[in-house]
Design an enzyme around this catalytic site. Structure first.
Site, PDB file in Angstrom:
ATOM      1  N   GLY A  53       1.033  -1.362   0.011  1.00 48.43           N
ATOM      2  CA  GLY A  53       0.039   0.100  -0.027  1.00 48.43           C
ATOM      3  C   GLY A  53       1.015   1.306  -0.047  1.00 48.43           C
ATOM      4  O   GLY A  53       1.832   1.334  -0.855  1.00 48.43           O
ATOM      5  N   GLU A  54       0.704   1.986   0.833  1.00 47.40           N
ATOM      6  CA  GLU A  54       1.540   3.282   0.974  1.00 47.40           C
ATOM      7  C   GLU A  54       1.991   3.215   2.401  1.00 47.40           C
ATOM      8  O   GLU A  54       1.269   3.475   3.478  1.00 47.40           O
ATOM      9  CB  GLU A  54       0.682   4.557   0.587  1.00 47.40           C
ATOM     10  CG  GLU A  54       1.588   5.795   0.231  1.00 47.40           C
ATOM     11  CD  GLU A  54       2.388   6.440   1.273  1.00 47.40           C
ATOM     12  OE1 GLU A  54       3.568   6.450   1.065  1.00 47.40           O
ATOM     13  OE2 GLU A  54       2.036   6.605   2.409  1.00 47.40           O
ATOM     14  N   SER A  55       3.276   3.329   2.524  1.00 46.93           N
ATOM     15  CA  SER A  55       3.977   2.954   3.973  1.00 46.93           C
ATOM     16  C   SER A  55       3.686   4.068   4.897  1.00 46.93           C
ATOM     17  O   SER A  55       3.263   3.810   6.031  1.00 46.93           O
ATOM     18  CB  SER A  55       5.541   2.682   3.875  1.00 46.93           C
ATOM     19  OG  SER A  55       6.034   3.932   3.083  1.00 46.93           O
TER      20      SER A  55
ATOM     21  N   CYS B 105       6.075  -5.506   0.241  1.00 46.53           N
ATOM     22  CA  CYS B 105       6.288  -3.987  -0.309  1.00 46.53           C
ATOM     23  C   CYS B 105       6.248  -3.099   0.909  1.00 46.53           C
ATOM     24  O   CYS B 105       7.062  -3.154   1.681  1.00 46.53           O
ATOM     25  CB  CYS B 105       5.169  -4.068  -1.252  1.00 46.53           C
ATOM     26  SG  CYS B 105       5.767  -2.551  -2.270  1.00 46.53           S
TER      27      CYS B 105
ATOM     28  N   ARG C 193      12.783   3.167   0.051  1.00 49.80           N
ATOM     29  CA  ARG C 193      11.245   3.123  -0.447  1.00 49.80           C
ATOM     30  C   ARG C 193      11.513   3.504  -1.757  1.00 49.80           C
ATOM     31  O   ARG C 193      12.462   4.322  -2.403  1.00 49.80           O
ATOM     32  CB  ARG C 193      10.734   4.411   0.306  1.00 49.80           C
ATOM     33  CG  ARG C 193      10.198   4.085   1.577  1.00 49.80           C
ATOM     34  CD  ARG C 193       9.941   5.190   2.608  1.00 49.80           C
ATOM     35  NE  ARG C 193       8.544   5.453   2.011  1.00 49.80           N
ATOM     36  CZ  ARG C 193       8.184   6.399   1.666  1.00 49.80           C
ATOM     37  NH1 ARG C 193       9.108   7.536   1.517  1.00 49.80           N
ATOM     38  NH2 ARG C 193       7.017   6.578   1.429  1.00 49.80           N
TER      39      ARG C 193
ATOM     40  N   ARG D 184       5.944   0.149  -7.490  1.00 46.48           N
ATOM     41  CA  ARG D 184       6.727   1.157  -6.743  1.00 46.48           C
ATOM     42  C   ARG D 184       7.541   0.525  -5.657  1.00 46.48           C
ATOM     43  O   ARG D 184       7.232   0.658  -4.385  1.00 46.48           O
ATOM     44  CB  ARG D 184       5.654   2.032  -6.269  1.00 46.48           C
ATOM     45  CG  ARG D 184       4.994   2.729  -7.424  1.00 46.48           C
ATOM     46  CD  ARG D 184       4.230   4.250  -6.847  1.00 46.48           C
ATOM     47  NE  ARG D 184       5.082   5.019  -6.184  1.00 46.48           N
ATOM     48  CZ  ARG D 184       4.737   5.946  -5.619  1.00 46.48           C
ATOM     49  NH1 ARG D 184       3.502   6.285  -5.328  1.00 46.48           N
ATOM     50  NH2 ARG D 184       5.563   6.886  -4.867  1.00 46.48           N
TER      51      ARG D 184
ATOM     52  N   HIS E  63       4.919  -8.544  -4.734  1.00 43.83           N
ATOM     53  CA  HIS E  63       3.352  -8.631  -4.276  1.00 43.83           C
ATOM     54  C   HIS E  63       3.083  -9.980  -4.627  1.00 43.83           C
ATOM     55  O   HIS E  63       2.512 -10.265  -5.627  1.00 43.83           O
ATOM     56  CB  HIS E  63       2.623  -7.799  -4.795  1.00 43.83           C
ATOM     57  CG  HIS E  63       2.637  -6.323  -4.538  1.00 43.83           C
ATOM     58  ND1 HIS E  63       1.817  -5.633  -3.343  1.00 43.83           N
ATOM     59  CD2 HIS E  63       3.419  -5.407  -4.675  1.00 43.83           C
ATOM     60  CE1 HIS E  63       1.980  -4.429  -3.350  1.00 43.83           C
ATOM     61  NE2 HIS E  63       3.192  -4.086  -4.055  1.00 43.83           N
TER      62      HIS E  63
ATOM     63  N   GLU F 151       0.777 -11.588  -3.744  1.00 44.17           N
ATOM     64  CA  GLU F 151      -0.892 -11.668  -3.672  1.00 44.17           C
ATOM     65  C   GLU F 151      -1.341 -11.552  -5.014  1.00 44.17           C
ATOM     66  O   GLU F 151      -2.570 -11.697  -5.418  1.00 44.17           O
ATOM     67  CB  GLU F 151      -1.504 -11.005  -2.927  1.00 44.17           C
ATOM     68  CG  GLU F 151      -1.603  -9.381  -3.047  1.00 44.17           C
ATOM     69  CD  GLU F 151      -0.187  -8.751  -2.822  1.00 44.17           C
ATOM     70  OE1 GLU F 151      -0.130  -7.478  -2.624  1.00 44.17           O
ATOM     71  OE2 GLU F 151       0.686  -9.339  -2.282  1.00 44.17           O
TER      72      GLU F 151
END
Length: 212
Positions: free
Chosen positions: A47-49, A79, A105, A135, A170, A172
């Protein structure tokens, strides 16, 4: 029977739950501290850390996860989840800081630099495993007690210690169940055989919606 939770605050939640279900593993979305009760493992998804770090604090899950970890909960960060678990973040502040790795990152650049590849990860599966990087970060250094599972060029794409698994990609978002099976084994949970051939991203829409 103990199952595996998926942190359900932001990011690739449903896809992880679906992969666990395909393996016959009890899968639980985790939105509050009480949801951690009885779990053997927890996946912190991509997601967005920075957003995830703030939400963990807002929902008082950061301390709860650290406490359960000290009591034996196994963790897997994919991620952004790997960034949150790292003790050292090259270009930011650490989050949970529970595994002795250094991570950078957005190490590949923008969303346009996302890519798919295939790699051999002998500790995880006998056959090559498809990998999806979006990303993605790069794991740039491993501390004592941390083992490399996959090194690509000048960075580590997957690593672990006895209690934590981290992947820069990822799993998944691919048909492969190899890493989910590996984490279930790390948690002491048996899995069933499942067909990977006909799976494609989006198949998780066949399953029940995420509980509110």
């Amino acid at each position: 029977m103990a199952g595996i939770g998926v942190l359900a605050l932001q990011g690739g939640v449903v896809e992880h739950l679906e992969h666990l279900q395909r393996l016959g593993v009890g899968a639980t979305p985790v939105k509050k501290a009480a949801d951690l009760d009885g779990l053997a493992g927890l996946i912190i998804p991509g997601g967005e850390s920075t957003c995830l770090r703030r939400l963990l604090h807002l929902y008082e899950l950061d301390e709860a996860i650290a406490e359960r970890f000290r009591a034996g909960l196994k963790l897997w960060g994919t991620c952004a989840g790997a960034i949150l678990l790292a003790k050292r973040v090259v270009d930011g502040d650490p989050g949970l800081a529970l595994i002795d790795i250094e991570i950078a990152r957005n190490a590949f650049g923008s969303q346009l630099a996302s890519f798919n590849t295939v790699a051999d990860v002998p500790a995880v599966a006998a056959a090559p495993i498809p990998l999806t990087f979006i990303r993605a970060p790069k794991i740039t250094a491993l501390g004592p007690g941390v083992r490399s599972l996959l090194r690509i060029d000048d960075y580590y794409a997957a690593a672990e210690d006895d209690a934590i698994l981290v992947t820069a990609f990822h799993p998944e978002l691919t048909p492969s169940l190899a890493f989910h099976r590996y984490f279930a084994t790390k948690c002491g949970i048996a899995t069933v055989e499942a067909d990977e051939v006909d799976w494609r991203p989006g198949d998780w829409t066949r399953y029940a919606p995420l509980p509110r």
